[in-house]
Design a protein around this motif. Structure first.
Motif, PDB file in Angstrom:
ATOM      1  N   PHE A  11       0.731  -1.293   0.119  1.00  0.00           N
ATOM      2  CA  PHE A  11      -0.049   0.016   0.046  1.00  0.00           C
ATOM      3  C   PHE A  11       1.023   1.339   0.069  1.00  0.00           C
ATOM      4  N   GLU A  12       1.920   1.362   0.678  1.00  0.00           N
ATOM      5  CA  GLU A  12       2.864   2.384   0.746  1.00  0.00           C
ATOM      6  C   GLU A  12       3.453   2.802  -0.543  1.00  0.00           C
ATOM      7  N   ILE A  59       1.731   1.534  -3.669  1.00  0.00           N
ATOM      8  CA  ILE A  59       0.805   2.295  -4.292  1.00  0.00           C
ATOM      9  C   ILE A  59       0.772   3.717  -4.276  1.00  0.00           C
ATOM     10  N   THR A  60       0.738   4.140  -2.840  1.00  0.00           N
ATOM     11  CA  THR A  60       0.740   5.602  -2.781  1.00  0.00           C
ATOM     12  C   THR A  60       1.788   6.568  -3.400  1.00  0.00           C
ATOM     13  N   CYS A  61       3.028   5.940  -3.828  1.00  0.00           N
ATOM     14  CA  CYS A  61       3.984   6.411  -4.272  1.00  0.00           C
ATOM     15  C   CYS A  61       3.865   6.661  -5.994  1.00  0.00           C
ATOM     16  N   GLU A  69       2.251   8.109  -9.250  1.00  0.00           N
ATOM     17  CA  GLU A  69       2.061   9.672  -9.495  1.00  0.00           C
ATOM     18  C   GLU A  69       1.056   9.790 -10.602  1.00  0.00           C
ATOM     19  N   CYS A  76       0.271   3.641 -12.652  1.00  0.00           N
ATOM     20  CA  CYS A  76      -0.484   2.559 -12.063  1.00  0.00           C
ATOM     21  C   CYS A  76      -0.471   1.543 -13.146  1.00  0.00           C
TER      22      CYS A  76
END
Length: 111
Positions: free
Chosen positions: A14-15, A17-19, A21, A26
Motif C-alpha cells: 500500500f505504501e 501504491i501511494t508512491c 503519481e 499505475c
C-alpha cells in the motif's frame, strides 16, 4: 473471522501504491502485479460499486457491467458493511472531476 490483511507485506504494498503519481505508472505497476483477469475483475467491481452508489438496480448493473449477481451482492455487502473504501475513492474522484470541470469553465471564461 476473515484473515488479517494488516501485515508488513500488505503495508509495504500500500505504501508503494501511494508512491504512484500517474495513471500510466499505475498501469505499469498493476500490470506487473496482477493478471489481466484480476485487473479486469477489480475494475468491474469498482464500476459495480460506482453504479450501486448511483442508485442503479442490480439488473442495470448486471446489464451494463456483465457482473454476476454474486459479484454485485458482494460489492453491495461491502458498501453496506465494509470499511467505506469504495465510498472514499469514488467521492474523491467525483470531487476531482468537479474541480477539473470548474477549472475548464474558468479557463473558457478567461479566453
Amino acid at each position: 473471522m476473515g484473515k488479517n490483511i494488516h501485515t508488513p507485506e500488505v503495508e509495504k504494498l500500500f505504501e508503494g501504491i501511494t508512491c504512484l503519481e500517474t495513471v500510466e505508472e499505475c498501469y505499469a505497476f498493476f500490470e506487473d502485479l496482477c493478471t489481466v483477469s484480476e485487473l479486469l475483475s477489480l475494475g468491474q467491481r469498482f464500476e459495480v460499486a460506482n453504479m450501486l452508489l448511483g442508485r442503479c438496480t442490480y439488473n442495470e448493473v448486471a446489464e451494463r457491467t456483465g457482473a454476476s449477481t454474486a459479484t454485485i451482492s458482494r460489492v453491495n455487502r461491502c458498501l453496506n458493511y465494509g470499511a467505506d473504501g469504495y465510498e472514499l475513492v469514488i467521492e474523491r474522484l467525483r470531487q476531482k472531476e468537479e474541480k477539473k470541470q470548474a477549472e475548464q469553465e474558468e479557463s473558457k471564461g478567461l479566453q
